[in-house]
Design a protein around this motif. Structure first.
Motif, PDB file in Angstrom:
ATOM      1  N   MET A   1       0.784  -1.179  -0.066  1.00  0.00           N
ATOM      2  CA  MET A   1      -0.063  -0.063  -0.003  1.00  0.00           C
ATOM      3  C   MET A   1       0.948   1.344  -0.121  1.00  0.00           C
ATOM      4  O   MET A   1       1.773   1.449   0.836  1.00  0.00           O
ATOM      5  N   ARG A   2       0.817   2.259  -0.981  1.00  0.00           N
ATOM      6  CA  ARG A   2       1.391   3.285  -1.133  1.00  0.00           C
ATOM      7  C   ARG A   2       0.860   4.374  -0.156  1.00  0.00           C
ATOM      8  O   ARG A   2       1.729   4.929   0.604  1.00  0.00           O
ATOM      9  N   VAL A   3      -0.302   4.684  -0.078  1.00  0.00           N
ATOM     10  CA  VAL A   3      -0.717   6.000   0.508  1.00  0.00           C
ATOM     11  C   VAL A   3      -2.184   5.640   1.310  1.00  0.00           C
ATOM     12  O   VAL A   3      -2.874   4.970   0.800  1.00  0.00           O
ATOM     13  N   SER A   4      -2.202   5.896   2.652  1.00  0.00           N
ATOM     14  CA  SER A   4      -3.394   5.923   3.375  1.00  0.00           C
ATOM     15  C   SER A   4      -3.861   7.321   3.547  1.00  0.00           C
ATOM     16  O   SER A   4      -3.300   8.184   4.068  1.00  0.00           O
ATOM     17  N   VAL A   5      -5.151   7.573   3.354  1.00  0.00           N
ATOM     18  CA  VAL A   5      -5.880   8.673   3.304  1.00  0.00           C
ATOM     19  C   VAL A   5      -7.096   8.411   4.498  1.00  0.00           C
ATOM     20  O   VAL A   5      -7.785   7.776   4.240  1.00  0.00           O
ATOM     21  N   SER A   6      -7.018   9.317   5.531  1.00  0.00           N
ATOM     22  CA  SER A   6      -7.801   9.075   6.600  1.00  0.00           C
ATOM     23  C   SER A   6      -8.830  10.321   6.280  1.00  0.00           C
ATOM     24  O   SER A   6      -8.196  11.629   6.091  1.00  0.00           O
ATOM     25  N   VAL A   7     -10.244  10.114   6.547  1.00  0.00           N
ATOM     26  CA  VAL A   7     -11.049  11.129   6.297  1.00  0.00           C
ATOM     27  C   VAL A   7     -11.846  11.370   7.721  1.00  0.00           C
ATOM     28  O   VAL A   7     -12.687  10.471   8.034  1.00  0.00           O
ATOM     29  N   PRO A   8     -11.541  12.118   8.761  1.00  0.00           N
ATOM     30  CA  PRO A   8     -12.101  12.001   9.931  1.00  0.00           C
ATOM     31  C   PRO A   8     -13.589  13.108   9.462  1.00  0.00           C
ATOM     32  O   PRO A   8     -13.682  13.961   8.827  1.00  0.00           O
ATOM     33  N   ILE A   9     -14.787  12.364   9.978  1.00  0.00           N
ATOM     34  CA  ILE A   9     -15.845  12.741   9.846  1.00  0.00           C
ATOM     35  C   ILE A   9     -17.046  12.993  11.015  1.00  0.00           C
ATOM     36  O   ILE A   9     -17.027  12.039  11.661  1.00  0.00           O
ATOM     37  N   TYR A  10     -17.754  14.176  11.034  1.00  0.00           N
ATOM     38  CA  TYR A  10     -18.470  14.296  12.185  1.00  0.00           C
ATOM     39  C   TYR A  10     -19.515  15.362  11.716  1.00  0.00           C
ATOM     40  O   TYR A  10     -19.370  16.416  11.627  1.00  0.00           O
ATOM     41  N   ASN A  11     -20.812  14.684  11.439  1.00  0.00           N
ATOM     42  CA  ASN A  11     -21.898  15.521  10.945  1.00  0.00           C
ATOM     43  C   ASN A  11     -21.562  16.386   9.692  1.00  0.00           C
ATOM     44  O   ASN A  11     -22.102  17.585   9.852  1.00  0.00           O
ATOM     45  N   THR A  12     -20.954  15.817   8.688  1.00  0.00           N
ATOM     46  CA  THR A  12     -20.870  16.690   7.690  1.00  0.00           C
ATOM     47  C   THR A  12     -21.405  16.223   6.377  1.00  0.00           C
ATOM     48  O   THR A  12     -21.095  16.417   5.311  1.00  0.00           O
ATOM     49  N   SER A  13     -22.573  15.684   6.431  1.00  0.00           N
ATOM     50  CA  SER A  13     -23.293  15.054   5.447  1.00  0.00           C
ATOM     51  C   SER A  13     -23.570  15.936   4.207  1.00  0.00           C
ATOM     52  O   SER A  13     -23.756  15.477   3.253  1.00  0.00           O
ATOM     53  N   ARG A  14     -23.731  17.243   4.392  1.00  0.00           N
ATOM     54  CA  ARG A  14     -23.938  18.075   3.455  1.00  0.00           C
ATOM     55  C   ARG A  14     -22.933  18.228   2.474  1.00  0.00           C
ATOM     56  O   ARG A  14     -23.249  18.486   1.153  1.00  0.00           O
ATOM     57  N   TYR A  15     -21.661  17.843   2.846  1.00  0.00           N
ATOM     58  CA  TYR A  15     -20.856  17.954   1.874  1.00  0.00           C
ATOM     59  C   TYR A  15     -19.847  16.877   1.571  1.00  0.00           C
ATOM     60  O   TYR A  15     -19.103  16.813   0.815  1.00  0.00           O
ATOM     61  N   LEU A  16     -20.211  15.678   2.263  1.00  0.00           N
ATOM     62  CA  LEU A  16     -19.533  14.537   2.269  1.00  0.00           C
ATOM     63  C   LEU A  16     -19.380  14.010   0.940  1.00  0.00           C
ATOM     64  O   LEU A  16     -18.471  13.411   0.676  1.00  0.00           O
ATOM     65  N   LEU A  23     -12.495  11.586  -3.904  1.00  0.00           N
ATOM     66  CA  LEU A  23     -11.528  10.578  -3.711  1.00  0.00           C
ATOM     67  C   LEU A  23     -11.587   9.453  -4.646  1.00  0.00           C
ATOM     68  O   LEU A  23     -10.746   8.692  -4.954  1.00  0.00           O
ATOM     69  N   LEU A  24     -13.045   9.087  -5.001  1.00  0.00           N
ATOM     70  CA  LEU A  24     -13.326   8.001  -5.811  1.00  0.00           C
ATOM     71  C   LEU A  24     -12.711   8.036  -7.149  1.00  0.00           C
ATOM     72  O   LEU A  24     -12.505   7.170  -7.769  1.00  0.00           O
ATOM     73  N   ALA A  25     -12.655   9.260  -7.696  1.00  0.00           N
ATOM     74  CA  ALA A  25     -11.896   9.821  -8.793  1.00  0.00           C
ATOM     75  C   ALA A  25     -10.343   9.224  -8.895  1.00  0.00           C
ATOM     76  O   ALA A  25     -10.059   9.335  -9.872  1.00  0.00           O
ATOM     77  N   VAL A  26      -9.692   9.204  -7.897  1.00  0.00           N
ATOM     78  CA  VAL A  26      -8.380   8.845  -7.836  1.00  0.00           C
ATOM     79  C   VAL A  26      -8.177   7.561  -8.719  1.00  0.00           C
ATOM     80  O   VAL A  26      -8.899   6.627  -8.331  1.00  0.00           O
ATOM     81  N   HIS A  27      -7.340   7.592  -9.568  1.00  0.00           N
ATOM     82  CA  HIS A  27      -7.095   6.547 -10.559  1.00  0.00           C
ATOM     83  C   HIS A  27      -6.165   5.322  -9.597  1.00  0.00           C
ATOM     84  O   HIS A  27      -6.482   4.094  -9.908  1.00  0.00           O
ATOM     85  N   SER A  28      -5.321   5.651  -8.898  1.00  0.00           N
ATOM     86  CA  SER A  28      -4.542   4.595  -8.192  1.00  0.00           C
ATOM     87  C   SER A  28      -5.068   3.801  -7.404  1.00  0.00           C
ATOM     88  O   SER A  28      -6.031   3.924  -6.802  1.00  0.00           O
ATOM     89  N   GLN A  29      -4.562   2.457  -7.610  1.00  0.00           N
ATOM     90  CA  GLN A  29      -5.371   1.179  -6.743  1.00  0.00           C
ATOM     91  C   GLN A  29      -4.494   0.959  -5.488  1.00  0.00           C
ATOM     92  O   GLN A  29      -4.825   0.289  -4.704  1.00  0.00           O
ATOM     93  N   ASN A  30      -3.370   1.475  -5.512  1.00  0.00           N
ATOM     94  CA  ASN A  30      -2.496   1.349  -4.208  1.00  0.00           C
ATOM     95  C   ASN A  30      -2.542   2.022  -3.125  1.00  0.00           C
ATOM     96  O   ASN A  30      -1.880   3.024  -2.661  1.00  0.00           O
ATOM     97  N   ILE A  31      -3.994   2.441  -2.833  1.00  0.00           N
ATOM     98  CA  ILE A  31      -4.249   3.521  -1.902  1.00  0.00           C
ATOM     99  C   ILE A  31      -5.537   2.968  -1.111  1.00  0.00           C
ATOM    100  O   ILE A  31      -6.282   2.370  -1.563  1.00  0.00           O
ATOM    101  N   GLU A  32      -5.777   3.562  -0.050  1.00  0.00           N
ATOM    102  CA  GLU A  32      -6.905   3.275   0.866  1.00  0.00           C
ATOM    103  C   GLU A  32      -7.492   4.550   1.384  1.00  0.00           C
ATOM    104  O   GLU A  32      -6.855   5.341   1.669  1.00  0.00           O
ATOM    105  N   PHE A  33      -8.608   4.358   1.553  1.00  0.00           N
ATOM    106  CA  PHE A  33      -9.415   5.707   2.285  1.00  0.00           C
ATOM    107  C   PHE A  33     -10.169   5.137   3.320  1.00  0.00           C
ATOM    108  O   PHE A  33     -11.023   4.305   3.232  1.00  0.00           O
TER     109      PHE A  33
END
Length: 315
Positions: A1-16, A23-33
Motif C-alpha cells: 500500500m502506497r498511501v493511506s488517506v484518513s477522512v475524519p467525519i463528524y456531521n458533515t453529510s451536507r458536503y461529504l 476520492l473515488l476519482a483517484v486512479h491509483s489502486q495502491n491507496i486506501e481511504f
C-alpha cells in the motif's frame, strides 16, 4: 500500500458526498481511504457505508465521538500505507494529488511532501494559496518549515514510520491547533521535507458555521495554550524564539474572538508571554499591533477594534 488517506467525519453529510466522490476519482489502486465516522448523528454514517460498498479502497470505522484529534489518530492507527495523509470531510481534492505527492516522496526519499491548495468560499471565490519555503539542494529548510508550515495536515503527505520514530501521536481533546501540534512533534525527527509548487487541494472556508475556528470559546483557548506551552517547552534553543513569539501573538489574537473571554486570563498571558519589549523586538504585524492595544486599553475596547477591522485582519 502506497498511501493511506484518513477522512475524519463528524456531521458533515451536507458536503461529504462531494469529498468522497473526489476520492473515488483517484486512479491509483495502491491507496486506501479510511473513513472515520466519529459518532455522527446525521446521514454521514450511511453515506460512508454506501461508498465502502461501491469501492473496495474505502473502509469505514464507526466510533463514538472523541473529537478531531482522536479521529485523526484512529486514521493513523488503522493505516497500512507507506505514507499517510488527512482529507477533511467538507473539502475535496484534485484526482492526481496523492500520486504527485507520493512520486515526489519516492524520487527524493522524503519524509514529508507538501503542496498548495485553493481556499473555496461560499460566494464562489476560489483563491490559490501556498507557502513557498526556503530550499537548499531541493530540500525545504526545516526551520522555515517549522516557522511557516505547521498545520494543514491535508496538504502534507507524511511517511508513516516518522510517527513511530518520533513517538508521536495526536493529543486527545486538543481539537484546535491539533495539526500544528502534530507537525511540531514530527519535526523533532529532523525529517527530509520537499515541496510541490502546485495547488492540489480544495479547502472549504465556512464562516459562520459550527467549526471550532468560527466559534472559539475559552475551552479552545486552553487547547491553543497547550500547543503553545508544548512548543515553548520542547524547542528551547534561542533560534526558535521568534516562532514561539508568533505563536503567542496568535493566541492573544484568538482570545479576542472567544465568546466567553476571561479577561483576567488574557491580561495574565499578555504580561507573562508578551512584554512590550518582545513585541517591538519583532516585526510589527496587524496581530502584534492588536496585542499592543490589548496591553494598553481595556479588553472590551480591543474587542470592539477587532470587530470593526475583522474583515481586514482575518480571512
Amino acid at each position: 500500500m502506497r498511501v493511506s488517506v484518513s477522512v475524519p467525519i463528524y456531521n458533515t453529510s451536507r458536503y461529504l458526498e462531494q469529498c468522497l466522490n473526489s476520492l473515488l476519482a483517484v486512479h491509483s489502486q495502491n491507496i486506501e481511504f479510511i473513513l472515520i465516522d466519529d459518532g455522527s448523528t446525521d446521514d454521514s454514517g450511511r453515506i460512508c457505508d454506501e461508498f465502502t460498498a461501491r469501492d473496495s479502497r474505502f473502509r469505514v470505522i464507526h466510533q463514538s465521538n472523541g473529537g478531531s484529534a482522536v479521529a485523526r489518530q484512529s486514521g493513523v492507527d488503522n493505516s497500512n500505507g507507506e505514507y499517510v495523509i488527512v482529507c477533511d470531510s467538507d473539502d475535496w481534492i484534485e484526482p492526481d494529488i496523492y500520486d504527485r505527492l507520493y512520486d515526489a516522496a519516492k524520487a527524493t526519499d522524503a519524509d514529508i511532501v507538501v503542496c498548495g491548495y485553493y481556499s473555496e468560499y461560499e460566494d464562489g471565490r476560489s483563491i490559490p494559496s501556498q507557502v513557498i519555503f526556503k530550499e537548499e539542494n531541493g530540500l525545504v529548510d526545516n526551520y522555515d518549515f517549522l516557522k511557516k508550515g505547521a498545520g494543514s495536515s491535508w496538504v502534507k503527505l507524511i511517511r508513516r514510520s516518522l510517527f513511530s520514530k518520533t513517538k508521536t501521536s495526536y493529543t486527545p481533546d486538543i481539537n484546535l491547533s491539533e495539526d500544528s501540534l502534530i507537525i511540531y512533534k514530527l519535526m523533532r525527527g529532523n525529517p527530509k521535507v520537499v515541496q510541490i509548487k502546485a495547488n492540489l487541494y480544495h479547502y472549504r472556508r465556512l464562516f459562520g458555521s459550527n467549526s471550532y475556528t468560527n466559534n472559539i470559546t475559552m475551552r479552545h483557548i486552553h487547547q491553543l495554550r497547550y500547543t503553545y506551552d508544548w512548543l515553548k517547552n520542547n524547542y528551547t534553543d534561542s533560534i526558535y524564539a521568534h516562532i514561539i513569539f508568533q505563536r503567542a501573538i496568535d493566541l492573544a489574537f484568538a482570545c479576542l474572538r472567544a465568546k466567553d473571554l476571561d479577561a483576567a486570563y488574557l491580561k495574565k498571558f499578555l504580561k507573562s508571554e508578551l512584554p512590550l519589549k518582545s513585541i517591538f523586538a519583532n516585526r510589527l504585524s496587524a496581530k502584534s499591533a492588536m496585542a499592543i492595544i490589548e496591553k494598553t486599553f481595556p479588553i472590551h475596547f480591543s474587542q470592539f477594534i477587532l470587530k470593526s477591522l475583522y474583515k481586514f485582519v482575518y480571512r
